[in-house]
Design a protein around this motif. Structure first.
Motif, PDB file in Angstrom:
ATOM      1  N   GLN A 155       1.107  -1.068   0.069  1.00 49.25           N
ATOM      2  CA  GLN A 155      -0.265   0.028  -0.236  1.00 49.25           C
ATOM      3  C   GLN A 155       0.981   1.208   0.026  1.00 49.25           C
ATOM      4  O   GLN A 155       2.165   0.801  -0.157  1.00 49.25           O
ATOM      5  CB  GLN A 155      -0.635   0.352   1.121  1.00 49.25           C
ATOM      6  N   LEU A 156       0.831   2.467  -0.392  1.00 52.25           N
ATOM      7  CA  LEU A 156       0.850   3.545  -0.385  1.00 52.25           C
ATOM      8  C   LEU A 156       0.304   4.329   1.101  1.00 52.25           C
ATOM      9  O   LEU A 156      -1.351   4.508   1.193  1.00 52.25           O
ATOM     10  CB  LEU A 156       1.038   4.608  -1.158  1.00 52.25           C
ATOM     11  N   THR A 157       0.872   5.245   2.023  1.00 49.28           N
ATOM     12  CA  THR A 157       0.694   5.864   2.812  1.00 49.28           C
ATOM     13  C   THR A 157       0.747   7.041   2.741  1.00 49.28           C
ATOM     14  O   THR A 157       2.250   7.564   2.456  1.00 49.28           O
ATOM     15  CB  THR A 157       0.506   5.575   4.415  1.00 49.28           C
ATOM     16  N   LEU A 202      11.910   9.918  -6.916  1.00 47.62           N
ATOM     17  CA  LEU A 202      11.689   8.011  -5.773  1.00 47.62           C
ATOM     18  C   LEU A 202      13.100   8.777  -4.767  1.00 47.62           C
ATOM     19  O   LEU A 202      14.389   8.579  -5.227  1.00 47.62           O
ATOM     20  CB  LEU A 202      12.333   6.831  -6.547  1.00 47.62           C
ATOM     21  N   ASN A 203      13.126   9.002  -3.641  1.00 44.95           N
ATOM     22  CA  ASN A 203      13.893   9.231  -2.274  1.00 44.95           C
ATOM     23  C   ASN A 203      14.139   9.742  -2.661  1.00 44.95           C
ATOM     24  O   ASN A 203      15.889  10.278  -3.044  1.00 44.95           O
ATOM     25  CB  ASN A 203      14.455   7.816  -2.087  1.00 44.95           C
ATOM     26  N   LEU A 244      10.621  -1.253   0.647  1.00 46.67           N
ATOM     27  CA  LEU A 244       9.629  -0.626   1.799  1.00 46.67           C
ATOM     28  C   LEU A 244      10.023   0.358   2.774  1.00 46.67           C
ATOM     29  O   LEU A 244      11.603   0.827   2.674  1.00 46.67           O
ATOM     30  CB  LEU A 244      10.121  -2.279   2.638  1.00 46.67           C
ATOM     31  N   GLY A 245       9.253   1.633   2.617  1.00 46.32           N
ATOM     32  CA  GLY A 245       9.651   2.758   2.891  1.00 46.32           C
ATOM     33  C   GLY A 245      10.635   4.047   2.276  1.00 46.32           C
ATOM     34  O   GLY A 245      10.667   4.847   2.413  1.00 46.32           O
ATOM     35  N   GLU A 299       4.678   0.793   1.996  1.00 43.94           N
ATOM     36  CA  GLU A 299       5.182   0.209   3.125  1.00 43.94           C
ATOM     37  C   GLU A 299       3.792  -1.413   2.225  1.00 43.94           C
ATOM     38  O   GLU A 299       3.397  -1.635   1.311  1.00 43.94           O
ATOM     39  CB  GLU A 299       3.800   0.611   4.097  1.00 43.94           C
ATOM     40  N   ARG A 300       3.952  -2.328   3.597  1.00 46.45           N
ATOM     41  CA  ARG A 300       3.675  -3.739   3.614  1.00 46.45           C
ATOM     42  C   ARG A 300       2.659  -3.956   4.306  1.00 46.45           C
ATOM     43  O   ARG A 300       2.646  -3.855   5.329  1.00 46.45           O
ATOM     44  CB  ARG A 300       4.375  -4.450   2.936  1.00 46.45           C
TER      45      ARG A 300
END
Length: 216
Positions: free
Chosen positions: A7-9, A71-72, A84-85, A99-100
């Motif tokens: 998912q994306l938060t 991306l980052n 992840l993260g 996230e997972r």
């Protein structure tokens, strides 16, 4: 073990904390309502980017947006695999975190297996009886442990008293009074000589040779 879900938060944007599940092979992100994830921000293009799920993992790809996909902190120029993260930024004001999570139905599938796990039985140990021992009186133990009293020698008693009497001896009272009287007399003489007028000094033969003496 259930398969992980991603998912994306939203960390920064209009609704921080909101989650967007990636439950499709391809998830579109943009400002228009036809996208799977709608971000109502002027810096987000109508059809901004997409997330693709493959056997290797989840990838993010920019779809030629005006303000770019990062991306980052690094602008994405082609499909980039996510870890992840990772933080995905759209424009400058929208940040999503990859996230997972595990679905609730997957957790319910694990619960019966846990309940079926056998619990080892607790074996109760039989009590061990020790032979009876005769009780010993505490008074007798104290009497045996207490050493014999030894009489104090006469010297040991007399020496402490003698030391105390010697410490108490000090200067006699009459000598203290004499010293106080001498100090008071010296102070009185010094005060008298300090405030004595010049005519009194000239009247003394010893100071008659001082300047200004004898008085006319």
């Amino acid at each position: 073990m259930p398969a992980p879900n991603f998912q994306l938060t939203m960390r920064l944007g209009a609704t921080p904390g909101k989650t967007y599940p990636l439950d499709k092979e391809e998830t579109l992100v943009g400002r228009e309502l036809v996208n799977d994830i709608t971000l109502s921000d002027p810096e987000v293009s109508r059809r901004h980017a997409r997330f693709v799920i493959r056997e290797e993992g989840v990838f993010v790809e920019d779809l030629g947006s005006t303000n770019g996909t990062f991306l980052n902190g690094v602008r994405v120029s082609g499909p980039q695999q996510l870890r992840l993260g990772d933080e995905i930024t759209f424009g400058e004001k929208v940040v999503l975190v990859f996230e997972r999570y595990i679905k609730e139905e997957d957790v319910s599938m694990i619960t019966p297996e846990i309940e079926k796990t056998p619990v080892p039985e607790m074996r109760q140990e039989e009590p061990v009886f020790e032979p009876f021992q005769e009780a010993v009186s505490p008074i007798s133990i104290q009497e045996e442990a207490q050493p014999e009293a030894r009489p104090l020698e006469a010297d040991a008693v007399s020496e402490p008293g003698k030391a105390v009497s010697e410490r108490r001896r000090g200067m006699p009272t009459w000598m203290v009074i004499l010293l106080i009287a001498i100090v008071l007399i010296i102070c009185l003489i010094a005060i008298t000589m300090y405030f004595m007028p010049a005519s009194w000094w000239c009247a003394i033969d010893i100071f008659n040779l001082l300047p200004g003496c004898p008085l006319p």
